[in-house]
Enzyme design. Sequence first.
Site, PDB file in Angstrom:
ATOM      1  N   ASP A 276     -42.803 -53.972  37.557  1.00 44.60           N
ATOM      2  CA  ASP A 276     -44.108 -53.703  38.166  1.00 44.60           C
ATOM      3  C   ASP A 276     -44.709 -55.039  38.579  1.00 44.60           C
ATOM      4  O   ASP A 276     -45.407 -55.688  37.793  1.00 44.60           O
ATOM      5  CB  ASP A 276     -45.008 -52.984  37.155  1.00 44.60           C
ATOM      6  CG  ASP A 276     -46.269 -52.424  37.796  1.00 44.60           C
ATOM      7  OD1 ASP A 276     -46.303 -52.291  39.027  1.00 44.60           O
ATOM      8  OD2 ASP A 276     -47.210 -52.104  37.058  1.00 44.60           O
TER       9      ASP A 276
ATOM     10  N   GLU B 187     -47.788 -48.630  48.012  1.00 42.84           N
ATOM     11  CA  GLU B 187     -48.976 -47.781  47.879  1.00 42.84           C
ATOM     12  C   GLU B 187     -49.834 -47.782  49.140  1.00 42.84           C
ATOM     13  O   GLU B 187     -50.035 -48.825  49.773  1.00 42.84           O
ATOM     14  CB  GLU B 187     -49.819 -48.263  46.692  1.00 42.84           C
ATOM     15  CG  GLU B 187     -50.907 -47.299  46.296  1.00 42.84           C
ATOM     16  CD  GLU B 187     -51.204 -47.351  44.812  1.00 42.84           C
ATOM     17  OE1 GLU B 187     -52.145 -46.669  44.380  1.00 42.84           O
ATOM     18  OE2 GLU B 187     -50.492 -48.058  44.083  1.00 42.84           O
TER      19      GLU B 187
ATOM     20  N   LYS C  11     -46.501 -44.558  47.416  1.00 40.81           N
ATOM     21  CA  LYS C  11     -47.329 -44.336  46.228  1.00 40.81           C
ATOM     22  C   LYS C  11     -48.672 -43.747  46.623  1.00 40.81           C
ATOM     23  O   LYS C  11     -49.348 -44.255  47.517  1.00 40.81           O
ATOM     24  CB  LYS C  11     -47.555 -45.654  45.473  1.00 40.81           C
ATOM     25  CG  LYS C  11     -46.388 -46.075  44.612  1.00 40.81           C
ATOM     26  CD  LYS C  11     -46.690 -47.347  43.863  1.00 40.81           C
ATOM     27  CE  LYS C  11     -47.524 -47.099  42.621  1.00 40.81           C
ATOM     28  NZ  LYS C  11     -47.708 -48.326  41.811  1.00 40.81           N
TER      29      LYS C  11
ATOM     30  N   THR D  63     -49.064 -41.816  41.409  1.00 41.12           N
ATOM     31  CA  THR D  63     -49.512 -42.779  40.419  1.00 41.12           C
ATOM     32  C   THR D  63     -50.896 -42.411  39.878  1.00 41.12           C
ATOM     33  O   THR D  63     -51.450 -41.382  40.245  1.00 41.12           O
ATOM     34  CB  THR D  63     -49.508 -44.188  41.049  1.00 41.12           C
ATOM     35  OG1 THR D  63     -49.789 -45.173  40.066  1.00 41.12           O
ATOM     36  CG2 THR D  63     -50.533 -44.286  42.166  1.00 41.12           C
TER      37      THR D  63
ATOM     38  N   PHE E 254     -49.718 -43.301  33.251  1.00 42.67           N
ATOM     39  CA  PHE E 254     -50.205 -44.633  32.876  1.00 42.67           C
ATOM     40  C   PHE E 254     -50.473 -44.719  31.376  1.00 42.67           C
ATOM     41  O   PHE E 254     -51.591 -44.507  30.907  1.00 42.67           O
ATOM     42  CB  PHE E 254     -51.469 -44.949  33.668  1.00 42.67           C
ATOM     43  CG  PHE E 254     -51.197 -45.568  35.024  1.00 42.67           C
ATOM     44  CD1 PHE E 254     -50.025 -45.302  35.711  1.00 42.67           C
ATOM     45  CD2 PHE E 254     -52.118 -46.408  35.606  1.00 42.67           C
ATOM     46  CE1 PHE E 254     -49.773 -45.865  36.952  1.00 42.67           C
ATOM     47  CE2 PHE E 254     -51.885 -46.988  36.847  1.00 42.67           C
ATOM     48  CZ  PHE E 254     -50.707 -46.716  37.528  1.00 42.67           C
TER      49      PHE E 254
END
Length: 318
Positions: free
Chosen positions: A16, A95, A131, A155, A177
Site C-alpha cells: 500500500d 482510485e 478503486k 475501498t 479497513f
Amino acid sequence: MNQLERLKKYTTVVVDSGDIECIAQYRPQDATTNPTLILKSALSKKYECVVNEAIQYAKKTGGSKSTQLQNASDMVSVGFGKEILKYIPGYISTEIDARLSFNTSACVKRAIKLIDLYREQNIDTSRVLIKLAATWECIQAAYKLKKLGILCNLTLLFSFAQARACADSDVFLISPFVGRIYDWYQKNKTDNSYFSNSDPGVLAVKKIFLYYKKYMYKTIIMSASFRKVEQILELSGCDRITISPDLLNVLKNQTCKFNRKLDIDKISTISSKPTPLSESEFRFLHNQDAMAVEKLSEGIRQFSHDQIELEKFLLSLF
C-alpha cells in the site's frame, strides 16, 4: 524464514504505497494507491518526471483550466500506476476522485477515462483495478463497470452491509479497513488491554471471510489499513493483505513462527446464496453501525481533501 516470507505462503501480499522505490524493493504481487499516497509522492522531488509529464499532457489536450487540471490529476494517478506496474506482476489499484462517491454515472465515466489513459500508455488494462469508496452508488458503478470489462476495488469498507452489497454485485475485490475500525473502537473504549484475536477490525474481516467462503462468492477479500503486525498475522490466509512499507519492514525482520488463521478448506459451503440486499435494506443496515457510518464519511472527506490539495499543487505548476 522471516514472517513476511511465511505470510506469503498463505496470502497474496500487496504493498500500500505510492512510493515506486519502496515497491521496487519489496516486489509484491500487487500494489494499491489512494489520493493521500499519490499526493505524498507527487510532492516528492523524486517523482518530478511523473508530475511534469502529467502537466504537459494536460496542456497538450487543452480545454478550460478546470478541464486541464482534472486531466493532469488523472494523468498523475495513471503515471504513478504505470511506473509501479514495472515492478509488480499483478494488479495496480488506482482510485478515482472521492468527490464522486455518491454519483454512479460520474464514477463510471471517470473510471472509463482512467482506463483509456492507461491504454494510451500501452498498459494492459486487465492489470488495472479502479478503486471506489464502498457507497451504494459506487457499488452500483462497479457492477456496471464489470459488464464493460473494468474490474474494481471497493475501498473504505467498514460494515458487513457494505461487504454483503459488494458480494451481491459480484464486485471483483473489496478492501476492509482493519486499522481504521480498530482506531474507532480504541477511541471509544476505556480498557487498554489488547488481544489480536478479539481486535474488532480483525473480527470484521473474519466475519466477511466466513460469509463469502460459505456462500462461495467470488469477490476477493483484501484486508487493508493495519496498525499492528499482530492484526496482519491474525488474518494470515485472507485472500490478499495490503501492507504499508513500515509494517512490511517489521515482518521482514521478525522470524517468530505463526499459524495460518483463515482457511477456506475448513469452511462448509452452501450453493444457494442469500437474497441480495435492496438499496433501502443496505442503507438501514449500514446506518445501524455507528463506526462504519463515521469512518466511511471520514475517509471520503480525507481523500477528497487530499485530492483538492493535489489539484492546488498541480495548478501552481501550470
